[in-house]
Design a protein around this motif. Structure first.
Motif, PDB file in Angstrom:
ATOM      1  N   GLU A 173     -11.405 -10.724  12.718  1.00 35.54           N
ATOM      2  CA  GLU A 173     -12.110  -9.455  12.610  1.00 35.54           C
ATOM      3  C   GLU A 173     -11.119  -8.303  12.765  1.00 35.54           C
ATOM      4  OE1 GLU A 173     -15.359  -9.332  15.331  1.00 35.54           O
ATOM      5  OE2 GLU A 173     -16.644 -10.559  14.038  1.00 35.54           O
ATOM      6  N   GLN A 174     -11.171  -7.367  11.823  1.00 35.80           N
ATOM      7  CA  GLN A 174     -10.227  -6.255  11.793  1.00 35.80           C
ATOM      8  C   GLN A 174     -10.982  -4.942  11.659  1.00 35.80           C
ATOM      9  OE1 GLN A 174      -6.656  -6.054  11.948  1.00 35.80           O
ATOM     10  NE2 GLN A 174      -7.294  -3.916  12.154  1.00 35.80           N
ATOM     11  N   GLU A 175     -10.603  -3.958  12.458  1.00 33.74           N
ATOM     12  CA  GLU A 175     -11.224  -2.640  12.369  1.00 33.74           C
ATOM     13  C   GLU A 175     -10.633  -1.855  11.197  1.00 33.74           C
ATOM     14  OE1 GLU A 175     -10.905  -0.594  16.057  1.00 33.74           O
ATOM     15  OE2 GLU A 175     -12.311  -1.929  17.107  1.00 33.74           O
ATOM     16  N   PHE A 176     -11.517  -1.181  10.455  1.00 36.29           N
ATOM     17  CA  PHE A 176     -11.120  -0.357   9.319  1.00 36.29           C
ATOM     18  C   PHE A 176     -11.807   0.998   9.419  1.00 36.29           C
ATOM     19  CE2 PHE A 176     -10.577  -4.652   7.607  1.00 36.29           C
ATOM     20  CZ  PHE A 176      -9.382  -4.549   6.902  1.00 36.29           C
ATOM     21  N   THR A 177     -11.231   1.964   8.731  1.00 37.86           N
ATOM     22  CA  THR A 177     -11.879   3.259   8.531  1.00 37.86           C
ATOM     23  C   THR A 177     -12.141   3.424   7.046  1.00 37.86           C
ATOM     24  OG1 THR A 177     -10.722   4.235  10.414  1.00 37.86           O
ATOM     25  CG2 THR A 177     -11.667   5.759   8.823  1.00 37.86           C
TER      26      THR A 177
END
Length: 235
Positions: free
Chosen positions: A50-54
């Motif tokens: 799981e990776q945070e993105f904007t």
């Protein structure tokens, strides 16, 4: 001849989709059983991360044919990731620049997007839903292909016979109805998130009903019962 061409294309597509069902099921099972990555994967991996993105940009392309909904995501480092979606709901339609999302990465691709409120949506690279789509597409294409083939060849064996021509038209257009029933069954299954076996369970009774109607109308056409009644003579 146009209907024979439609038959050939539909049957080829149907057979291809049918053969793809097995691979789609295998990929879906692999995804569901994939473990969580122990650390950030440095190369494409079969584990889940799981990776945070904007969100930089989101475009649903509403009203534009053959243009998938798409979004440009940005890693904390600023590296951009392009993702597309097969439909706009339930997540893509609410994406806007500056939104923070969590992307699920599998085999080097973002396969799912999750919002802070828990809503999730598969991207076009996600493995879920493809077996159902392939099954529904195969049923639709094979149904249309077979009936178009029969209805296209029929007039060639009885040239100039209007009753046979009308019966052939009955077969062809009922085949379109059987194909449409498969798409309807796929839509109902997907909307309700039912298992894949629901597609043939829904489609089967509809197909049998339309098939019975096709036989009845084709026989009526051969007997001349579908011919236009003569207009009464007027003084």
């Amino acid at each position: 001849m146009a209907w024979l061409l439609i038959a050939a294309v539909s049957l080829v597509l149907g057979v291809v989709m049918a053969f793809e069902i097995g691979d789609a099921l295998k990929r879906e099972r692999e995804f569901r059983s994939a473990p969580t990555c122990a650390s950030v994967p440095v190369q494409a991996s079969g584990c889940l991360w799981e990776q945070e993105f904007t969100v930089r940009r989101a475009d649903a392309h509403r009203g534009e044919r053959n243009e998938p909904a798409e979004a440009e995501l940005s890693l904390p480092s600023g590296e951009p990731w392009e993702v597309t979606f097969r439909q706009t709901d339930p997540v893509m339609s609410d994406l806007g620049p500056g939104d923070n999302v969590v992307g699920l990465i599998w085999h080097g691709q973002v396969v799912e997007i999750r919002l802070a409120d828990g809503r999730r949506q598969q991207t076009s690279d996600g493995p879920l839903g493809w077996p159902e789509d392939r099954l529904g597409g195969a049923l639709a294409c094979v149904s249309v292909g077979l009936t178009a083939f029969v209805g296209g060849l029929w007039p060639l064996f009885a040239p100039g016979n209007p009753r046979h021509a009308k019966a052939a038209r009955v077969v062809r257009w009922h085949g379109v109805g059987i194909g449409a029933a498969a798409i309807l069954a796929l839509w109902v299954q997907g909307t309700n998130d039912w298992p894949m076996w629901a597609i043939p369970a829904l489609w089967g009774p509809l197909a049998l009903f339309i098939l019975a109607s096709m036989v009845a109308f084709a026989l009526a056409a051969l007997r001349g019962e579908l011919e236009d009644a003569p207009t009464p003579a007027t003084m």
